[in-house]
Design an enzyme around this catalytic site. Structure first.
Site, PDB file in Angstrom:
ATOM      1  N   HIS A   1     -15.526  75.639 102.899  1.00  0.00           N
ATOM      2  CA  HIS A   1     -14.998  76.488 102.130  1.00  0.00           C
ATOM      3  C   HIS A   1     -15.238  75.621 100.761  1.00  0.00           C
ATOM      4  CE1 HIS A   1     -11.860  73.403 102.422  1.00  0.00           C
ATOM      5  NE2 HIS A   1     -11.177  73.835 101.294  1.00  0.00           N
TER       6      HIS A   1
ATOM      7  N   LYS B   1      -6.439  67.478 104.772  1.00  0.00           N
ATOM      8  CA  LYS B   1      -6.236  66.364 103.974  1.00  0.00           C
ATOM      9  C   LYS B   1      -6.733  66.516 102.555  1.00  0.00           C
ATOM     10  CE  LYS B   1      -6.690  62.500 106.298  1.00  0.00           C
ATOM     11  NZ  LYS B   1      -7.031  61.306 106.826  1.00  0.00           N
TER      12      LYS B   1
ATOM     13  N   ASP C   1      -5.861  67.824  96.899  1.00  0.00           N
ATOM     14  CA  ASP C   1      -6.749  68.527  95.831  1.00  0.00           C
ATOM     15  C   ASP C   1      -7.961  67.744  95.603  1.00  0.00           C
ATOM     16  OD1 ASP C   1      -4.877  70.614  95.364  1.00  0.00           O
ATOM     17  OD2 ASP C   1      -3.496  69.287  94.085  1.00  0.00           O
TER      18      ASP C   1
ATOM     19  N   LYS D   1     -16.441  64.926 110.137  1.00  0.00           N
ATOM     20  CA  LYS D   1     -16.127  63.490 110.723  1.00  0.00           C
ATOM     21  C   LYS D   1     -17.434  63.239 111.572  1.00  0.00           C
ATOM     22  CE  LYS D   1     -12.995  60.205 110.850  1.00  0.00           C
ATOM     23  NZ  LYS D   1     -11.921  60.234 109.780  1.00  0.00           N
TER      24      LYS D   1
HETATM   25  P1  NAD Z   1     -10.250  49.154 111.418  1.00  0.00           P
HETATM   26  O1  NAD Z   1     -11.150  49.227 112.710  1.00  0.00           O
HETATM   27  O2  NAD Z   1     -10.514  48.501 110.264  1.00  0.00           O
HETATM   28  O3  NAD Z   1      -8.751  48.813 111.952  1.00  0.00           O
HETATM   29  C1  NAD Z   1      -8.211  49.044 113.367  1.00  0.00           C
HETATM   30  C2  NAD Z   1      -7.523  47.954 113.884  1.00  0.00           C
HETATM   31  O4  NAD Z   1      -6.548  48.321 114.754  1.00  0.00           O
HETATM   32  C3  NAD Z   1      -8.558  46.903 114.412  1.00  0.00           C
HETATM   33  O5  NAD Z   1      -7.909  45.655 113.675  1.00  0.00           O
HETATM   34  C4  NAD Z   1      -8.111  47.031 115.914  1.00  0.00           C
HETATM   35  O6  NAD Z   1      -8.126  45.825 116.430  1.00  0.00           O
HETATM   36  C5  NAD Z   1      -6.530  47.427 115.799  1.00  0.00           C
HETATM   37  N1  NAD Z   1      -6.123  47.983 117.083  1.00  0.00           N
HETATM   38  C6  NAD Z   1      -7.080  48.622 118.027  1.00  0.00           C
HETATM   39  N2  NAD Z   1      -6.492  49.106 119.143  1.00  0.00           N
HETATM   40  C7  NAD Z   1      -5.180  48.691 118.788  1.00  0.00           C
HETATM   41  C8  NAD Z   1      -4.035  48.709 119.534  1.00  0.00           C
HETATM   42  N3  NAD Z   1      -3.822  49.502 120.828  1.00  0.00           N
HETATM   43  N4  NAD Z   1      -2.669  48.186 118.991  1.00  0.00           N
HETATM   44  C9  NAD Z   1      -2.720  47.460 117.880  1.00  0.00           C
HETATM   45  N5  NAD Z   1      -3.991  47.505 117.184  1.00  0.00           N
HETATM   46  C10 NAD Z   1      -4.918  47.879 117.673  1.00  0.00           C
HETATM   47  O7  NAD Z   1      -9.875  50.730 111.150  1.00  0.00           O
HETATM   48  P2  NAD Z   1      -9.110  51.567 110.139  1.00  0.00           P
HETATM   49  O8  NAD Z   1     -10.369  51.953 109.263  1.00  0.00           O
HETATM   50  O9  NAD Z   1      -7.977  50.545 109.524  1.00  0.00           O
HETATM   51  O10 NAD Z   1      -8.686  52.733 110.685  1.00  0.00           O
HETATM   52  C11 NAD Z   1      -7.454  52.886 111.501  1.00  0.00           C
HETATM   53  C12 NAD Z   1      -6.980  54.396 111.345  1.00  0.00           C
HETATM   54  O11 NAD Z   1      -6.596  54.851 110.194  1.00  0.00           O
HETATM   55  C13 NAD Z   1      -7.727  55.239 112.322  1.00  0.00           C
HETATM   56  O12 NAD Z   1      -7.027  56.218 112.828  1.00  0.00           O
HETATM   57  C14 NAD Z   1      -8.619  55.923 111.156  1.00  0.00           C
HETATM   58  O13 NAD Z   1      -8.949  57.128 111.394  1.00  0.00           O
HETATM   59  C15 NAD Z   1      -7.629  55.905 110.098  1.00  0.00           C
HETATM   60  N6  NAD Z   1      -7.993  56.122 108.563  1.00  0.00           N
HETATM   61  C16 NAD Z   1      -8.815  55.173 108.034  1.00  0.00           C
HETATM   62  C17 NAD Z   1      -9.242  55.299 106.573  1.00  0.00           C
HETATM   63  C18 NAD Z   1      -9.958  54.376 106.018  1.00  0.00           C
HETATM   64  O14 NAD Z   1     -10.172  54.535 104.730  1.00  0.00           O
HETATM   65  N7  NAD Z   1     -10.420  53.347 106.627  1.00  0.00           N
HETATM   66  C19 NAD Z   1      -8.733  56.493 106.143  1.00  0.00           C
HETATM   67  C20 NAD Z   1      -7.878  57.270 106.567  1.00  0.00           C
HETATM   68  C21 NAD Z   1      -7.458  57.293 107.990  1.00  0.00           C
END
Ligand code: NAD
Length: 473
Positions: free
Chosen positions: A67, A96, A101, A108
């Protein structure tokens, strides 16, 4: 879709949340179906020669909604990646972007492998090969599809993607805008690395600033003094914890996959990260109690729980034991639909992922704008602002006969740098989006929670875009 144990899939979880909100709209069924489904799913395999030998890897790119173009969403590097997960995450990206906005559709991607088991050279080969597979089918480009980092990937990988794209399209002037989350020296924007965590802090700050809402939870107004538990010390969790600590919150527990550390008097986030780097584990941090399983940290008594690691961490199994008053979803999809029903009955406030972790895509949008305009934010106006503020200060000094102390004068007359503008745009986005969602929730007593309100907000905005495009009446 249910698996063999009757557990509903991640994408189905997202769609159930969508359906719950869609009931409060009067949009035609066809339009709702068009919004909900994935517009395009690219699943592929590719051969790569790593230091382990020749391997065949699985990759995906899902473009959920056209969209608005380009579509946007991170690339996950994980051995647990699946098509269902990528579809769910792509759909969340659409909602999101609408909530905050940001004028993009959702997407993904994922590569099914664990980068921790590979050398840096191997990861580069895999990343560049995955990128060429996207280019081959037109799933990458500044006006088409713009990836970003996600679980397991970061600025280094984004720089490789940009470089591969530029190699395929020499001379394409906007090539750098094909991906965001790049290092600043490679066309990134200042503030992108910490944006998701900082956005979480701004969102929580805004929620905690409402005295009535806090009173209902038995809490005082403001984030200062709130006891916070964070699961996951990666990009999102580390920065969320750090900004909450700087905002006056008390970080009582931090969890990583090897376990958690707990200290009701508070943990210093940087000291815990340093300890983990030095010892290889978060456990045995001086003065803190060890919890052998990361998941146990979710059940600790606290005011704010931030799951910031992975999806489906709060389920119907552990939800009855959760003692947090507020859940701030840092990860995507950390709470299942069944768990949320239990939490809401207990009066827990759940601040949904599709709003709370939108700081990353917001600042990615700023990076994309910077790449297209080919100029650093603040470059044109910083000096102009400085001299205008200086003239005002001089006029005040002349009329009062008093001089400002040098430090104060510097602060008042400073023109905005790129980082100031990025943070200002991020705070404005997170604050105004929270108030939009909260108003929707308060406007109709039947809307059960903030997540439904956020979905409703997103569905209405996307529906309007389709109607304006003339696709639906
Ligand atoms: P990342 O890889 O930098 O960090 C994830 C961390 O979680 C790692 O340190 C890992 O060791 C830890 N981890 C894994 N399994 C675990 C468990 N069972 N218990 C505790 N810790 C555990 O990833 P990220 O970019 O921080 O992303 C984390 C989440 O946030 C994901 O769901 C991602 O989709 C979401 N997210 C990320 C962003 C971004 O800008 N990076 C934006 C929006 C959403």
């Amino acid at each position: 879709m249910n698996d063999s144990k009757g557990k509903i899939s991640f994408f189905e979880n997202v769609n159930r949340n969508f359906d719950r909100a869609a009931q409060f709209t009067s949009h035609p069924k066809g339009l709702l179906e068009q919004i909900k489904g994935c517009n395009s799913v690219y699943s592929f395999q590719f051969p790569v020669r790593t230091s382990k030998g020749l391997e065949v890897m699985r990759g995906w790119r899902v473009e959920h909604s056209y969209h608005k173009l380009p579509v946007k969403g991170g690339i996950r590097y994980s051995e647990n990646a699946s098509e269902d997960e990528v579809k769910a995450l792509a759909a969340l990206m659409t909602y999101k972007c609408a909530v905050v906005d940001v004028p993009f559709g959702g997407a993904k991607g994922a590569i099914k492998f664990n980068p921790k088991n590979y050398s840096v050279t191997d990861i580069e080969v895999v990343t560049r090969r995955y990128t060429s597979e996207l280019i081959r089918k037109n799933y990458l480009g500044p006006g088409v599809d713009v990836p970003a980092p996600d679980y397991g990937s970061g600025p280094r990988e984004m720089a490789w993607i940009a470089d591969t794209y530029a190699t395929f399209y020499p001379g394409k002037i906007d090539a750098l805008a094909c991906v965001t989350g790049k290092p600043v020296a490679e066309g990134g924007v200042r503030g992108r690395t910490e944006a998701t965590g900082k956005g979480i802090f701004f969102g929580l700050q805004e929620a905690c600033d409402n005295a009535n809402d806090m009173k209902k939870l038995g809490l005082n107004r403001g984030i200062s003094g709130k006891r916070v538990v964070v699961q996951g010390l990666g990009n999102v969790g580390y920065h969320a914890a750090k900004f909450c600590q700087e905002g006056g919150a008390v970080i009582v527990a931090l969890a990583e996959y090897e376990g958690a550390v707990y200290n009701p008097k508070g943990l210093d986030v940087d000291a815990v990260v340093k300890h983990r780097k030095e010892t290889g584990s978060i456990l045995k941090f001086p003065g803190a109690k060890d919890l052998p399983h990361s998941i146990d940290a979710l059940e600790l008594e606290c005011d704010i729980l931030i799951p910031a690691a992975l999806e489906e961490q709060i389920t119907e199994e552990n939800a009855p034991r959760i003692r947090a008053k507020i859940i701030g979803e840092g990860a995507n999809g950390p709470t299942t639909v069944a768990a949320e029903e239990i939490l809401l009955k207990k009066g827990v406030m759940v601040i949904p992922d599709m709003y709370l972790n939108a700081g990353g895509v917001t600042v990615s949008y700023f990076e994309w704008l910077k790449n297209l305009s080919h100029v650093r934010f603040g470059r044109m106006d910083k000096r102009f602002e400085h001299s205008a503020f200086d003239k005002i200060v001089q006029a005040v000094e002349k009329s009062t006969g008093k001089s400002f102390p040098e430090e104060e004068r510097k602060l008042i007359t400073k023109g905005a740098d790129e980082i100031d503008l990025v943070n200002s745009g991020l705070e404005e986005t997170m604050t105004s989006a929270y108030n939009q969602i909260r108003e929707i929730l308060k406007s109709n007593g039947k809307i059960p929670d903030l997540r439904t309100a956020a979905f409703l907000n997103a569905i209405d905005k996307i529906a309007t875009a389709y109607v304006e495009l003339g696709i639906f009446p």
